[in-house]
Design a protein around this motif. Structure first.
Motif, PDB file in Angstrom:
ATOM      1  N   TYR A 147      17.303   4.814 -27.352  1.00  0.00           N
ATOM      2  CA  TYR A 147      16.138   4.418 -28.147  1.00  0.00           C
ATOM      3  C   TYR A 147      15.139   3.804 -27.178  1.00  0.00           C
ATOM      4  N   ILE A 203      11.417   2.011 -26.411  1.00  0.00           N
ATOM      5  CA  ILE A 203      10.426   1.145 -27.053  1.00  0.00           C
ATOM      6  C   ILE A 203       9.292   0.895 -26.066  1.00  0.00           C
ATOM      7  N   TYR A 247       9.827   4.246 -30.260  1.00  0.00           N
ATOM      8  CA  TYR A 247       9.120   3.270 -31.090  1.00  0.00           C
ATOM      9  C   TYR A 247       7.966   2.669 -30.284  1.00  0.00           C
ATOM     10  N   ILE A 262      11.200  -2.885 -35.453  1.00  0.00           N
ATOM     11  CA  ILE A 262      11.919  -1.872 -34.676  1.00  0.00           C
ATOM     12  C   ILE A 262      13.377  -2.271 -34.506  1.00  0.00           C
TER      13      ILE A 262
END
Length: 333
Positions: free
Chosen positions: A226, A228, A269, A280
């Motif tokens: 993931y 960010i 994100y 998030i």
């Protein structure tokens, strides 16, 4: 609750009785020879020197029982406590520590703070909610470094986050190394799911590993990433000619972060504020909920030192007692 870890040790209780029975005749002969000597004996001495005197038998049995009690390991079990699921997730945080993390374009409690300060505050809240997963943290700037290895010790990781400061590992941004080191750490532990959360505010400007190559390795290793992107889109900067609006995130390589997340089955994100960053973290937590299977343990406190302490006192009494008795008998004569 009180119990013995090795209660089978008490099966050895009759051994002392067997030893005494087989050695009884020999002890009786030695005692008779001693009593027939010309040395003066008091009644107390004679009682102590008898092999089968009640005092000596009681002392021997007390010492023997205390030895077996200590050997059986008495423990006190406290109330049952919910434990952790060791087959849960491995979750590794890879945090950008480049110089651009000093930009004060984030808001925290109504005050302007730099990106690292806001990140630390919200990161601690996220870590607190992941108790039960194996967590760790990587820091990357000029190169990537392992700050906290994967562990269930959440409290130690929180201390590590508190101690993050600017310039700790350099000024540039080695995104590829941040991913590569994360894969290496995650593959050292078996887990149902391996998750890497990459937080950065720039583009890859350093390191020996290209980010796309690292993402390909992550996909082969079944590591979900993931990504960010941190930083505001607008920031008002004070200059000699007044205030002007700038984009503090112009160096953020969003296309790269989107590609990394897509290749590994993760998601990209964009965190332009502390509120968005908090949302998030909540979404990542919802996508990867905690496992319901839990283990339980009971705190255990050892008590073997109590019978050992009493045993030591009895042995001292057995050694010192006859010496004192002889001294008193001599003084009486």
């Amino acid at each position: 609750m009180f119990e013995f870890v090795w209660p089978y040790a008490f099966f050895a209780i009759p051994l002392l009785w067997l030893v005494e029975r087989f050695s009884q005749s020999q002890q009786s002969q030695q005692a008779e020879q001693l009593l027939n000597t010309s040395l003066p004996y008091t009644q107390q001495q004679a009682e102590l020197d008898k092999p089968n005197s009640p005092l000596k038998q009681s002392l021997r049995w007390a010492i023997w029982l205390l030895c077996l009690t200590a050997l059986a390991r008495p423990v006190w079990l406290d109330d049952q406590v919910q434990g952790i699921n060791e087959q849960g997730r491995d979750l590794l945080l890879s945090v950008d520590m480049s110089s651009s993390m000093q930009i004060k374009d984030m808001q925290l409690d109504g005050e302007a703070v730099d990106r690292l300060t806001a990140l630390k505050y919200l990161l601690k809240e996220f870590i607190e909610q992941r108790r039960g997963d194996r967590l760790g943290m990587i820091l990357f700037a000029d190169h990537a470094y392992l700050s906290s290895p994967l562990s269930f010790d959440v409290d130690s990781l929180l201390v590590q986050v508190d101690e993050l400061v600017h310039g700790l590992v350099g000024d540039r941004t080695a995104i590829g190394e941040g991913i590569g080191l994360g894969i290496k750490q995650l593959m050292n532990h078996p887990a149902e799911q391996r998750i890497l959360i990459l937080l950065t505010d720039g583009q890859n400007t350093s390191g020996a590993v290209e980010p796309i190559q690292a993402a390909e390795m992550a996909a082969k290793s079944q590591v979900v990433i993931y990504t960010i992107g941190v930083g505001a889109d607008e920031f008002y900067q004070q200059t000699l000619f007044g205030t002007r609006k700038v984009n503090p995130s112009q160096d953020l390589d969003e296309q790269l972060l989107q590609e990394i997340a897509g290749m590994t089955g993760g998601k990209y994100y964009r965190a332009r504020s502390t509120d968005e960053l908090a949302q998030i973290y909540q979404e990542i937590g919802a996508l990867n909920p905690m496992s319901e299977a839990q283990q339980y343990y009971r705190p255990q406190y050892e008590l073997y030192y109590w019978p050992l302490s009493l045993l030591t006192l009895l042995l001292l009494a057995a050694l010192i007692g006859p010496l004192l008795s002889q001294r008193f008998s001599r003084e009486a004569q």
